[in-house]
Design a protein around this motif. Structure first.
Motif, PDB file in Angstrom:
ATOM      1  N   GLY A  77      49.693  39.463  81.068  1.00  0.00           N
ATOM      2  CA  GLY A  77      51.057  39.311  80.584  1.00  0.00           C
ATOM      3  C   GLY A  77      51.953  40.458  80.988  1.00  0.00           C
ATOM      4  N   SER A  78      53.227  40.127  81.295  1.00  0.00           N
ATOM      5  CA  SER A  78      54.197  41.147  81.697  1.00  0.00           C
ATOM      6  C   SER A  78      55.602  40.715  81.287  1.00  0.00           C
ATOM      7  N   PRO A  79      56.416  41.649  80.722  1.00  0.00           N
ATOM      8  CA  PRO A  79      57.702  41.272  80.149  1.00  0.00           C
ATOM      9  C   PRO A  79      58.900  41.388  81.096  1.00  0.00           C
ATOM     10  N   TRP A  80      58.723  41.914  82.294  1.00  0.00           N
ATOM     11  CA  TRP A  80      59.863  42.363  83.104  1.00  0.00           C
ATOM     12  C   TRP A  80      60.643  41.217  83.739  1.00  0.00           C
ATOM     13  N   THR A  81      61.972  41.406  83.820  1.00  0.00           N
ATOM     14  CA  THR A  81      62.851  40.472  84.521  1.00  0.00           C
ATOM     15  C   THR A  81      63.870  41.270  85.333  1.00  0.00           C
ATOM     16  N   PRO A  82      64.475  40.649  86.355  1.00  0.00           N
ATOM     17  CA  PRO A  82      65.501  41.353  87.133  1.00  0.00           C
ATOM     18  C   PRO A  82      66.696  41.755  86.271  1.00  0.00           C
ATOM     19  N   THR A  83      67.266  42.901  86.577  1.00  0.00           N
ATOM     20  CA  THR A  83      68.375  43.450  85.798  1.00  0.00           C
ATOM     21  C   THR A  83      69.554  42.479  85.739  1.00  0.00           C
ATOM     22  N   PHE A  84      70.014  42.243  84.514  1.00  0.00           N
ATOM     23  CA  PHE A  84      71.233  41.472  84.273  1.00  0.00           C
ATOM     24  C   PHE A  84      71.861  42.028  83.010  1.00  0.00           C
ATOM     25  N   MET A  85      73.026  42.641  83.150  1.00  0.00           N
ATOM     26  CA  MET A  85      73.676  43.319  82.032  1.00  0.00           C
ATOM     27  C   MET A  85      72.728  44.384  81.468  1.00  0.00           C
ATOM     28  N   VAL A 141      45.403  32.894  84.189  1.00  0.00           N
ATOM     29  CA  VAL A 141      46.662  32.468  83.563  1.00  0.00           C
ATOM     30  C   VAL A 141      47.602  33.660  83.529  1.00  0.00           C
ATOM     31  N   LEU A 142      48.723  33.537  84.205  1.00  0.00           N
ATOM     32  CA  LEU A 142      49.748  34.581  84.243  1.00  0.00           C
ATOM     33  C   LEU A 142      50.860  34.215  83.268  1.00  0.00           C
ATOM     34  N   ILE A 143      51.246  35.189  82.445  1.00  0.00           N
ATOM     35  CA  ILE A 143      52.346  34.994  81.489  1.00  0.00           C
ATOM     36  C   ILE A 143      53.405  36.039  81.793  1.00  0.00           C
ATOM     37  N   THR A 144      54.571  35.621  82.219  1.00  0.00           N
ATOM     38  CA  THR A 144      55.697  36.526  82.449  1.00  0.00           C
ATOM     39  C   THR A 144      56.892  35.988  81.671  1.00  0.00           C
ATOM     40  N   HIS A 145      57.814  36.889  81.332  1.00  0.00           N
ATOM     41  CA  HIS A 145      58.985  36.371  80.631  1.00  0.00           C
ATOM     42  C   HIS A 145      59.894  35.611  81.583  1.00  0.00           C
ATOM     43  N   GLY A 146      60.107  36.147  82.760  1.00  0.00           N
ATOM     44  CA  GLY A 146      61.003  35.521  83.715  1.00  0.00           C
ATOM     45  C   GLY A 146      60.274  34.621  84.696  1.00  0.00           C
ATOM     46  N   LEU A 156      45.941  31.034  90.664  1.00  0.00           N
ATOM     47  CA  LEU A 156      46.165  30.852  89.236  1.00  0.00           C
ATOM     48  C   LEU A 156      45.887  29.413  88.808  1.00  0.00           C
ATOM     49  N   LYS A 157      45.404  29.277  87.586  1.00  0.00           N
ATOM     50  CA  LYS A 157      45.336  27.955  86.975  1.00  0.00           C
ATOM     51  C   LYS A 157      46.682  27.583  86.379  1.00  0.00           C
ATOM     52  N   ALA A 158      47.392  28.594  85.881  1.00  0.00           N
ATOM     53  CA  ALA A 158      48.705  28.333  85.278  1.00  0.00           C
ATOM     54  C   ALA A 158      49.540  29.602  85.292  1.00  0.00           C
ATOM     55  N   HIS A 159      50.843  29.426  85.417  1.00  0.00           N
ATOM     56  CA  HIS A 159      51.828  30.506  85.267  1.00  0.00           C
ATOM     57  C   HIS A 159      52.816  30.038  84.208  1.00  0.00           C
ATOM     58  N   ILE A 160      52.900  30.786  83.116  1.00  0.00           N
ATOM     59  CA  ILE A 160      53.730  30.412  81.972  1.00  0.00           C
ATOM     60  C   ILE A 160      54.845  31.431  81.821  1.00  0.00           C
ATOM     61  N   PHE A 161      56.091  30.960  81.643  1.00  0.00           N
ATOM     62  CA  PHE A 161      57.239  31.847  81.539  1.00  0.00           C
ATOM     63  C   PHE A 161      58.320  31.170  80.720  1.00  0.00           C
ATOM     64  N   GLY A 162      59.481  31.807  80.636  1.00  0.00           N
ATOM     65  CA  GLY A 162      60.619  31.265  79.898  1.00  0.00           C
ATOM     66  C   GLY A 162      61.894  31.867  80.446  1.00  0.00           C
ATOM     67  N   THR A 197      48.638  25.394  91.399  1.00  0.00           N
ATOM     68  CA  THR A 197      49.064  26.129  90.210  1.00  0.00           C
ATOM     69  C   THR A 197      50.075  25.318  89.410  1.00  0.00           C
ATOM     70  N   ARG A 198      49.815  25.204  88.130  1.00  0.00           N
ATOM     71  CA  ARG A 198      50.763  24.550  87.223  1.00  0.00           C
ATOM     72  C   ARG A 198      51.689  25.624  86.677  1.00  0.00           C
ATOM     73  N   LEU A 199      52.988  25.430  86.819  1.00  0.00           N
ATOM     74  CA  LEU A 199      53.981  26.388  86.350  1.00  0.00           C
ATOM     75  C   LEU A 199      54.758  25.765  85.199  1.00  0.00           C
ATOM     76  N   ILE A 200      54.934  26.552  84.129  1.00  0.00           N
ATOM     77  CA  ILE A 200      55.536  26.036  82.905  1.00  0.00           C
ATOM     78  C   ILE A 200      56.642  26.962  82.440  1.00  0.00           C
ATOM     79  N   ASN A 201      57.873  26.443  82.409  1.00  0.00           N
ATOM     80  CA  ASN A 201      58.949  27.129  81.709  1.00  0.00           C
ATOM     81  C   ASN A 201      58.931  26.591  80.283  1.00  0.00           C
ATOM     82  N   ALA A 202      58.454  27.427  79.370  1.00  0.00           N
ATOM     83  CA  ALA A 202      58.185  26.981  78.001  1.00  0.00           C
ATOM     84  C   ALA A 202      59.308  27.313  77.033  1.00  0.00           C
TER      85      ALA A 202
END
Length: 219
Positions: A97-105, A130-135, A167-173, A187-192
């Motif tokens: 798991g990793s929380p980083w996203t590209p800079t915006f404001m 299974v990779l979990i990222t915020h972005g 990866l089996k899955a990449h989960i993000f939002g 790879t199954r990618l999920i914007n949850a």
């Protein structure tokens, strides 16, 4: 193994109509509203009321307490495994798991595009299941409306790293408009994202079943 995926609940978790049962509940960031320790404590109580044997949480750009007071924030989250550029293995399935996203404001856990984010994605182990990222990665579940056009705002370096992994899955939002399921190669990618663009927590949790090593388990 059944995964139940949510994200971007923004302290509105108690308004979610239904959380399906499963083996692992995954929250891909932005669990908090104001980003305070009090938010974490209330979120943690809610997590404790859910039946899932395992719960994994990462931070998002609204989750300030995890960046500003990390020790206190982690101590308050007793009902989940918190991942921040780190991993955990559950029943032979390796999560990262990793929380980083590209800079915006000016939000939490943001880094400039290019080398800073590239270095974070290099930390993802090659044997991750299974990779979990915020972005999101660039081009998948990352479209936002800008005036009279749409723009892909996901991270290209994350996309490149995902392409290198099996990866089996990449989960993000993060991008509420991108909610849904996608496929790239195997790879199954999920914007949850649970909240829609109007910050209403109406998007259903997305579930998926994984085959565990060394054989496929029945789910």
């Amino acid at each position: 193994m059944k995964l139940v995926c949510i994200s971007d609940t923004h302290s509105l978790h108690r308004q979610i109509p239904e959380i399906p049962d499963g083996d692992v509940l995954i929250h891909a960031g932005d669990c908090l509203g104001q980003g305070t320790l009090e938010n974490i404590q209330e979120f943690n109580e809610w997590l404790g009321s859910l039946p899932h044997e395992h719960k994994i949480v990462i931070a998002g750009n609204h989750d300030w307490a995890f960046q500003e007071t990390p020790e206190l924030a982690r101590a308050a989250l007793t009902n989940a495994i918190y991942l921040e550029d780190s991993g955990v293995e559950i029943r032979d399935v390796r999560f990262w798991g990793s929380p980083w996203t590209p800079t915006f404001m000016d939000w939490a856990f943001m880094l400039d595009r290019g080398e800073p984010l590239y270095q974070k994605w290099r930390l993802i182990p090659g044997n991750t299941d299974v990779l979990i990222t915020h972005g999101p990665p660039h081009g998948i579940g990352d479209e936002v409306d800008i005036g009279f056009k749409t723009q892909n705002v996901g991270c290209i370096h994350l996309s490149d790293r995902v392409a290198q992994l099996s990866l089996k899955a990449h989960i993000f939002g993060h991008i509420h408009e991108g909610y849904g399921e996608y496929q790239r190669s195997n790879t199954r990618l999920i914007n949850a994202s649970t909240c829609n663009p109007r910050y209403e927590p109406n998007n259903p949790a997305i579930t998926l079943s994984l085959c565990e090593r060394p054989r496929c388990a029945k789910t």
